[in-house]
Design a protein around this motif. Sequence first.
Motif, PDB file in Angstrom:
ATOM      1  N   GLN A  42       0.847  -1.186   0.000  1.00  0.00           N
ATOM      2  CA  GLN A  42       0.000   0.000   0.000  1.00  0.00           C
ATOM      3  C   GLN A  42       0.884   1.239   0.000  1.00  0.00           C
ATOM      4  OE1 GLN A  42      -2.303  -0.353   3.574  1.00  0.00           O
ATOM      5  NE2 GLN A  42      -3.357  -2.197   2.902  1.00  0.00           N
ATOM      6  N   LYS A  43       0.284   2.366  -0.285  1.00  0.00           N
ATOM      7  CA  LYS A  43       1.029   3.621  -0.245  1.00  0.00           C
ATOM      8  C   LYS A  43       0.278   4.582   0.658  1.00  0.00           C
ATOM      9  CE  LYS A  43       3.555   6.816  -2.949  1.00  0.00           C
ATOM     10  NZ  LYS A  43       4.767   6.704  -3.653  1.00  0.00           N
ATOM     11  N   GLU A  44       0.995   5.107   1.662  1.00  0.00           N
ATOM     12  CA  GLU A  44       0.418   6.088   2.579  1.00  0.00           C
ATOM     13  C   GLU A  44       1.254   7.354   2.486  1.00  0.00           C
ATOM     14  OE1 GLU A  44       0.085   4.547   6.505  1.00  0.00           O
ATOM     15  OE2 GLU A  44      -1.456   3.102   5.958  1.00  0.00           O
ATOM     16  N   GLY A  45       0.739   8.362   1.833  1.00  0.00           N
ATOM     17  CA  GLY A  45       1.508   9.587   1.627  1.00  0.00           C
ATOM     18  C   GLY A  45       2.687   9.289   0.725  1.00  0.00           C
ATOM     19  N   GLN A  46       3.890   9.604   1.204  1.00  0.00           N
ATOM     20  CA  GLN A  46       5.098   9.341   0.434  1.00  0.00           C
ATOM     21  C   GLN A  46       5.695   7.958   0.717  1.00  0.00           C
ATOM     22  OE1 GLN A  46       6.483  11.332  -1.924  1.00  0.00           O
ATOM     23  NE2 GLN A  46       4.664  12.607  -1.678  1.00  0.00           N
ATOM     24  N   LEU A  70      10.410   1.355  -1.719  1.00  0.00           N
ATOM     25  CA  LEU A  70       9.681   0.086  -1.673  1.00  0.00           C
ATOM     26  C   LEU A  70      10.616  -1.085  -1.375  1.00  0.00           C
ATOM     27  CD1 LEU A  70       7.128  -1.603  -2.027  1.00  0.00           C
ATOM     28  CD2 LEU A  70       7.562  -1.598  -4.485  1.00  0.00           C
ATOM     29  N   TYR A  71      11.790  -1.097  -1.991  1.00  0.00           N
ATOM     30  CA  TYR A  71      12.720  -2.201  -1.787  1.00  0.00           C
ATOM     31  C   TYR A  71      13.263  -2.224  -0.354  1.00  0.00           C
ATOM     32  CZ  TYR A  71      12.445  -2.916  -6.779  1.00  0.00           C
ATOM     33  OH  TYR A  71      11.975  -3.166  -8.042  1.00  0.00           O
TER      34      TYR A  71
END
Length: 112
Positions: A42-46, A70-71
Amino acid sequence: MSITITSNVIDISPAIRERIESRFEKLNRRQVALISPHVIIQKEGQNYLVEATAGVPNDTLFAQAEDENLYAAIKELGQRLERQLNRYADKPLAQRTQTPQPITESEGEEAE
């Protein structure tokens, strides 16, 4: 091992899938069967939030990691799962699971 990877914010590229699978391969070194591992990105903000659940016999492992990269989040997630798996695998060897030895009278007298 079949790992389910889901994400609503990014497409799962072969490089991302390979990185996640390589982290789970490291977990297989402990020779504990992982049952239906599932990774959610998921992505939360940056930041990217990566969560994983994996079943082990009589228990479930859960970990999550958050990072801008991400990595890096996948690496941290793998480390957290590895610590949990080590605790799970070493649980029968832990001191708290052993029965205490009774103190004999001769040992008790020496301590005084």
